[in-house]
Design a protein around this motif. Sequence first.
Motif, short mmCIF file in Angstrom:
data_model
loop_
_atom_site.label_atom_id
_atom_site.label_comp_id
_atom_site.label_asym_id
_atom_site.label_seq_id
_atom_site.Cartn_x
_atom_site.Cartn_y
_atom_site.Cartn_z
N LYS A 1 0.85 -1.18 0.00
CA LYS A 1 0.00 0.00 0.00
C LYS A 1 0.88 1.24 0.00
CE LYS A 1 -4.20 -1.41 2.29
NZ LYS A 1 -5.09 -1.11 3.41
N SER A 2 0.42 2.26 -0.66
CA SER A 2 1.18 3.50 -0.63
C SER A 2 0.91 4.21 0.69
CB SER A 2 0.78 4.41 -1.80
OG SER A 2 -0.55 4.82 -1.66
N GLU A 3 1.78 5.14 1.06
CA GLU A 3 1.63 5.85 2.33
C GLU A 3 0.37 6.69 2.36
OE1 GLU A 3 4.89 8.12 3.73
OE2 GLU A 3 6.32 6.55 3.31
N SER A 4 -0.08 7.16 1.22
CA SER A 4 -1.23 8.05 1.19
C SER A 4 -2.53 7.31 0.92
CB SER A 4 -1.02 9.13 0.13
OG SER A 4 -0.93 8.53 -1.14
N SER A 5 -2.53 5.99 0.99
CA SER A 5 -3.77 5.26 0.74
C SER A 5 -4.72 5.47 1.91
CB SER A 5 -3.49 3.78 0.52
OG SER A 5 -3.07 3.19 1.71
N VAL A 6 -5.99 5.60 1.60
CA VAL A 6 -7.01 5.85 2.60
C VAL A 6 -8.11 4.83 2.41
CG1 VAL A 6 -8.69 7.51 3.46
CG2 VAL A 6 -6.49 8.31 2.63
N ASP A 7 -8.40 4.07 3.47
CA ASP A 7 -9.53 3.16 3.42
C ASP A 7 -10.50 3.55 4.54
OD1 ASP A 7 -7.93 2.35 5.48
OD2 ASP A 7 -8.12 0.22 5.09
N GLY A 8 -11.61 2.85 4.61
CA GLY A 8 -12.65 3.22 5.56
C GLY A 8 -12.23 3.14 7.01
N MET A 9 -11.47 2.13 7.35
CA MET A 9 -11.05 1.96 8.74
C MET A 9 -10.09 3.07 9.17
SD MET A 9 -11.78 0.19 11.16
CE MET A 9 -11.54 -1.16 12.23
N SER A 10 -9.20 3.49 8.28
CA SER A 10 -8.27 4.56 8.65
C SER A 10 -9.00 5.90 8.79
CB SER A 10 -7.13 4.66 7.65
OG SER A 10 -7.61 5.06 6.39
N VAL A 11 -10.05 6.12 7.99
CA VAL A 11 -10.83 7.35 8.10
C VAL A 11 -11.54 7.40 9.45
CG1 VAL A 11 -12.82 8.58 7.19
CG2 VAL A 11 -11.14 7.64 5.63
N VAL A 12 -12.20 6.32 9.81
CA VAL A 12 -12.94 6.27 11.08
C VAL A 12 -11.98 6.40 12.25
CG1 VAL A 12 -14.36 4.79 12.54
CG2 VAL A 12 -14.86 4.98 10.12
N SER A 13 -10.86 5.69 12.20
CA SER A 13 -9.92 5.75 13.32
C SER A 13 -9.29 7.13 13.45
CB SER A 13 -8.85 4.68 13.18
OG SER A 13 -8.09 4.89 12.03
N LEU A 14 -9.01 7.78 12.34
CA LEU A 14 -8.44 9.13 12.39
C LEU A 14 -9.44 10.12 13.00
CD1 LEU A 14 -6.00 10.88 11.57
CD2 LEU A 14 -7.19 11.33 9.44
N LEU A 15 -10.70 10.05 12.59
CA LEU A 15 -11.70 10.96 13.14
C LEU A 15 -11.95 10.69 14.62
CD1 LEU A 15 -14.25 11.02 10.19
CD2 LEU A 15 -12.68 12.83 10.86
N MET A 16 -12.04 9.44 15.00
CA MET A 16 -12.29 9.10 16.40
C MET A 16 -11.11 9.48 17.28
SD MET A 16 -15.31 7.93 16.72
CE MET A 16 -15.22 7.23 18.34
N ALA A 17 -9.91 9.22 16.81
CA ALA A 17 -8.72 9.53 17.60
C ALA A 17 -8.60 11.03 17.85
CB ALA A 17 -7.47 9.02 16.91
N GLY A 18 -8.88 11.82 16.83
CA GLY A 18 -8.82 13.27 17.01
C GLY A 18 -9.82 13.77 18.03
N MET A 19 -11.04 13.25 17.94
CA MET A 19 -12.07 13.69 18.90
C MET A 19 -11.75 13.22 20.31
SD MET A 19 -15.70 13.53 16.87
CE MET A 19 -15.77 11.77 16.83
N ILE A 20 -11.23 12.00 20.45
CA ILE A 20 -10.93 11.47 21.79
C ILE A 20 -9.75 12.21 22.41
CG2 ILE A 20 -10.05 9.43 23.00
CD1 ILE A 20 -11.82 7.77 21.08
N VAL A 21 -8.70 12.42 21.65
CA VAL A 21 -7.51 13.08 22.21
C VAL A 21 -7.81 14.53 22.58
CG1 VAL A 21 -5.19 13.90 21.64
CG2 VAL A 21 -5.84 11.56 21.10
#
Length: 76
Positions: free
Chosen positions: A14-34
Motif C-alpha cells: 500500500k502507498s503511504e497516502s492510501s485511505v480506506d474506511g477503517m483509517s478514516v474512522v480511526s483518524l476521526l475518532m482519535a482526534g475527537m478522543i484526544v
Amino acid sequence: MSESLKPDKASTEKSESSVDGMSVVSLLMAGMIVWGGIGWLLDRLMDYQGLFLPIGILLGLGLSMYMLFARLRTRP
C-alpha cells in the motif's frame, strides 16, 4: 519459470497516502478522543463545567478532517 508466478512487490504494497474506511474512522475518532480529553482535563484544572470539552471535541474533529483531506489531496 517460478519468477513469473510471484506477485509483483509494488502491486501488493500500500502507498503511504492510501485511505480506506477503517483509517478514516480511526483518524476521526482519535482526534475527537484526544482533543476531547485535553478539553476535559482543562475543565477539571480550571474548575469549569463543560466549557472546554465540546471545544476540544470540535477542534479534534476539525483537525482530523484537515489531516484526512490533506492525505487525500496528495493521493496519486
